[in-house]
Design a protein around this motif. Structure first.
Motif, short mmCIF file in Angstrom:
data_model
loop_
_atom_site.label_atom_id
_atom_site.label_comp_id
_atom_site.label_asym_id
_atom_site.label_seq_id
_atom_site.Cartn_x
_atom_site.Cartn_y
_atom_site.Cartn_z
N GLU A 18 0.83 -1.21 0.00
CA GLU A 18 0.00 0.00 0.00
C GLU A 18 0.86 1.26 0.00
OE1 GLU A 18 -3.10 0.16 -0.73
OE2 GLU A 18 -3.45 -1.99 -0.62
N GLN A 19 2.01 1.22 0.67
CA GLN A 19 2.93 2.36 0.66
C GLN A 19 3.47 2.59 -0.75
OE1 GLN A 19 5.91 1.43 3.58
NE2 GLN A 19 4.55 1.89 5.31
N ARG A 20 3.82 1.51 -1.44
CA ARG A 20 4.32 1.64 -2.82
C ARG A 20 3.24 2.18 -3.74
NH1 ARG A 20 7.93 -3.88 -3.48
NH2 ARG A 20 9.63 -3.16 -2.18
N ARG A 21 2.04 1.70 -3.56
CA ARG A 21 0.92 2.18 -4.36
C ARG A 21 0.69 3.67 -4.10
NH1 ARG A 21 -4.58 -1.21 -4.89
NH2 ARG A 21 -5.68 0.15 -6.31
N GLN A 22 0.71 4.06 -2.83
CA GLN A 22 0.50 5.46 -2.48
C GLN A 22 1.64 6.34 -2.99
OE1 GLN A 22 -2.36 6.81 -1.02
NE2 GLN A 22 -1.38 8.68 -1.74
N ALA A 23 2.86 5.85 -2.90
CA ALA A 23 4.01 6.61 -3.41
C ALA A 23 3.87 6.84 -4.92
CB ALA A 23 5.32 5.89 -3.09
N SER A 24 3.39 5.83 -5.62
CA SER A 24 3.15 5.97 -7.07
C SER A 24 2.09 7.02 -7.33
CB SER A 24 2.72 4.63 -7.67
OG SER A 24 3.70 3.65 -7.51
N LEU A 25 1.02 6.96 -6.57
CA LEU A 25 -0.07 7.93 -6.73
C LEU A 25 0.42 9.34 -6.41
CD1 LEU A 25 -3.06 8.48 -7.26
CD2 LEU A 25 -3.50 7.92 -4.86
N ASP A 26 1.19 9.49 -5.34
CA ASP A 26 1.73 10.81 -4.97
C ASP A 26 2.63 11.36 -6.08
OD1 ASP A 26 0.38 10.57 -2.56
OD2 ASP A 26 2.18 10.07 -1.39
N LEU A 95 -4.53 3.61 -9.70
CA LEU A 95 -3.68 3.62 -8.52
C LEU A 95 -4.47 3.98 -7.27
CD1 LEU A 95 -0.48 5.34 -9.91
CD2 LEU A 95 -0.70 2.94 -9.18
N ALA A 96 -5.44 4.87 -7.44
CA ALA A 96 -6.24 5.33 -6.30
C ALA A 96 -7.30 4.31 -5.90
CB ALA A 96 -6.89 6.67 -6.64
N GLY A 97 -7.50 3.30 -6.75
CA GLY A 97 -8.49 2.28 -6.44
C GLY A 97 -9.91 2.65 -6.82
N PHE A 98 -10.06 3.69 -7.66
CA PHE A 98 -11.37 4.15 -8.08
C PHE A 98 -11.84 3.49 -9.35
CE2 PHE A 98 -9.97 8.29 -6.01
CZ PHE A 98 -10.53 7.94 -4.79
#
Length: 103
Positions: A18-26, A95-98
């Motif tokens: 989840e951190q990697r996913r969030q870092a990608s999104l950021d 990436l945001a899961g939407f």
């Protein structure tokens, strides 16, 4: 019924994913907010997408992993700002899961 993958997955590994996913999104958000997306930003995003690609299937998100794999390559090959922005705008909801990535 609980998801069997969730039951078997180490919470620390899930948190890392989840951190990697969030870092990608950021990184995508930062690039889209900038006036011009440079080669360094594209490389950073591509590296983050590569990390998500490598573990997404393990967490039951194979479609996201495939989307990241394809978009990593497309991003590095994108030739102009408009193409790069369009690619990132289409990737962001995944990436945001939407949005469910296309299979």
């Amino acid at each position: 019924m609980d998801d069997p993958i969730e039951e078997e997955t180490d919470p620390e590994l899930r948190a890392l994913f989840e951190q990697r996913r969030q870092a990608s999104l950021d990184a995508v958000d930062a690039a889209l907010a900038s006036h011009s997306i440079d080669a360094e930003q594209k490389q950073e995003i591509a590296e983050l997408l590569h990390q998500v690609t490598g573990v997404a299937a393990y967490f039951g998100e194979a479609d996201l992993g495939e989307r990241c794999r394809v978009d990593e390559r497309r991003l590095l090959q994108s030739a102009d700002q408009q193409e790069t922005r369009q690619l990132l705008e289409m990737l962001r909801p995944c990436l945001a899961g939407f949005e469910t990535p296309p299979s």
